[in-house]
Design a protein around this motif. Structure first.
Motif, mmCIF file in Angstrom:
data_model
loop_
_atom_site.group_PDB
_atom_site.id
_atom_site.type_symbol
_atom_site.label_atom_id
_atom_site.label_comp_id
_atom_site.label_asym_id
_atom_site.label_seq_id
_atom_site.Cartn_x
_atom_site.Cartn_y
_atom_site.Cartn_z
ATOM 1 N N SER A 170 5.851 0.354 7.361
ATOM 2 C CA SER A 170 5.552 0.702 5.969
ATOM 3 C C SER A 170 6.142 -0.291 4.969
ATOM 4 O O SER A 170 6.246 0.008 3.785
ATOM 5 C CB SER A 170 6.074 2.110 5.673
ATOM 6 O OG SER A 170 7.481 2.133 5.822
ATOM 7 N N LYS A 171 6.526 -1.491 5.438
ATOM 8 C CA LYS A 171 7.079 -2.493 4.526
ATOM 9 C C LYS A 171 6.524 -3.868 4.849
ATOM 10 O O LYS A 171 6.554 -4.314 5.987
ATOM 11 C CB LYS A 171 8.602 -2.541 4.617
ATOM 12 C CG LYS A 171 9.200 -3.548 3.648
ATOM 13 C CD LYS A 171 10.704 -3.556 3.688
ATOM 14 C CE LYS A 171 11.217 -4.577 2.679
ATOM 15 N NZ LYS A 171 12.664 -4.717 2.740
ATOM 16 N N SER A 172 6.016 -4.528 3.804
ATOM 17 C CA SER A 172 5.475 -5.882 3.948
ATOM 18 C C SER A 172 6.096 -6.790 2.912
ATOM 19 O O SER A 172 6.434 -6.355 1.812
ATOM 20 C CB SER A 172 3.954 -5.883 3.755
ATOM 21 O OG SER A 172 3.322 -5.097 4.726
ATOM 22 N N ILE A 173 6.228 -8.061 3.278
ATOM 23 C CA ILE A 173 6.634 -9.080 2.319
ATOM 24 C C ILE A 173 5.488 -10.079 2.232
ATOM 25 O O ILE A 173 4.984 -10.546 3.250
ATOM 26 C CB ILE A 173 7.926 -9.788 2.749
ATOM 27 C CG1 ILE A 173 9.067 -8.781 2.877
ATOM 28 C CG2 ILE A 173 8.287 -10.891 1.736
ATOM 29 C CD1 ILE A 173 10.344 -9.361 3.421
ATOM 30 N N LEU A 213 -2.950 -3.775 0.802
ATOM 31 C CA LEU A 213 -1.582 -3.349 1.128
ATOM 32 C C LEU A 213 -1.143 -2.220 0.197
ATOM 33 O O LEU A 213 -0.501 -1.262 0.634
ATOM 34 C CB LEU A 213 -0.606 -4.522 0.989
ATOM 35 C CG LEU A 213 -0.758 -5.665 1.977
ATOM 36 C CD1 LEU A 213 0.167 -6.821 1.595
ATOM 37 C CD2 LEU A 213 -0.467 -5.194 3.395
ATOM 38 N N MET A 214 -1.495 -2.340 -1.079
ATOM 39 C CA MET A 214 -1.087 -1.335 -2.056
ATOM 40 C C MET A 214 -1.813 -0.009 -1.846
ATOM 41 O O MET A 214 -1.353 1.026 -2.289
ATOM 42 C CB MET A 214 -1.359 -1.828 -3.492
ATOM 43 C CG MET A 214 -0.699 -3.151 -3.858
ATOM 44 S SD MET A 214 1.022 -3.368 -3.339
ATOM 45 C CE MET A 214 1.819 -1.954 -3.999
ATOM 46 N N VAL A 218 5.825 -3.010 -0.754
ATOM 47 C CA VAL A 218 5.387 -4.404 -0.716
ATOM 48 C C VAL A 218 6.257 -5.225 -1.664
ATOM 49 O O VAL A 218 6.332 -4.936 -2.858
ATOM 50 C CB VAL A 218 3.906 -4.538 -1.122
ATOM 51 C CG1 VAL A 218 3.475 -5.999 -1.111
ATOM 52 C CG2 VAL A 218 3.014 -3.709 -0.196
ATOM 53 N N ALA A 219 6.917 -6.234 -1.113
ATOM 54 C CA ALA A 219 7.680 -7.181 -1.922
ATOM 55 C C ALA A 219 6.883 -8.484 -1.958
ATOM 56 O O ALA A 219 6.468 -8.994 -0.922
ATOM 57 C CB ALA A 219 9.055 -7.419 -1.311
ATOM 58 N N THR A 230 7.131 -4.640 -5.601
ATOM 59 C CA THR A 230 8.298 -5.320 -6.162
ATOM 60 C C THR A 230 8.027 -6.817 -6.166
ATOM 61 O O THR A 230 7.552 -7.368 -5.170
ATOM 62 C CB THR A 230 9.563 -5.031 -5.323
ATOM 63 O OG1 THR A 230 9.774 -3.627 -5.272
ATOM 64 C CG2 THR A 230 10.785 -5.689 -5.933
ATOM 65 N N LEU A 231 8.321 -7.463 -7.285
ATOM 66 C CA LEU A 231 8.201 -8.918 -7.386
ATOM 67 C C LEU A 231 9.602 -9.508 -7.315
ATOM 68 O O LEU A 231 10.510 -9.049 -8.015
ATOM 69 C CB LEU A 231 7.533 -9.305 -8.703
ATOM 70 C CG LEU A 231 6.181 -8.652 -8.994
ATOM 71 C CD1 LEU A 231 5.649 -9.114 -10.341
ATOM 72 C CD2 LEU A 231 5.183 -8.944 -7.893
#
Length: 111
Positions: free
Chosen positions: A13-16, A38-39, A46-47, A79-80
């Motif tokens: 559940s986490k992507s960069i 992804l969103m 998502v970062a 997140t940016l």
């Protein structure tokens, strides 16, 4: 110049998303194609790492606004991180820094 997009799935559940190059009218559609799906994953984090992005125009800003809207609709988080000063300035001028999660680093605190 082109935009390089590299999506790394750190956990289910986490992507960069690592970006390098310029985000403009020519490259923004590719970014949108990579980012929006992804969103649209429920509870996805998502970062987007912008350390290697040296230029962005209003089309790029629009892509991040679209991603933010999708994140709210699908209960995901955008997140940016690692934004260069000249790109960060665009977010500040437009007030987007007030509504987007912008951080100094992936693991660090907020700007």
């Amino acid at each position: 110049m082109n935009l390089t997009i590299n999506v790394v799935d750190e956990q289910p559940s986490k992507s960069i998303v690592y970006l390098a190059g310029e985000i403009d009218a020519y490259t923004a559609p590719d970014l949108k194609e990579a980012l929006i799906p992804l969103m649209r994953q429920e509870d996805q984090v998502v970062a987007v790492d912008l350390a290697e992005v040296n230029y962005m125009d209003s089309t790029g800003l629009g892509t991040f606004v679209s991603a933010l809207k999708s994140s709210k609709e699908y209960n995901s988080k955008l997140t940016l991180v690692n934004i260069q000063d000249r790109v960060l300035r665009l977010f500040q001028i437009t007030g987007l820094d007030e509504i987007m999660d912008i951080r100094a680093s992936i693991r660090g605190g907020s700007e």
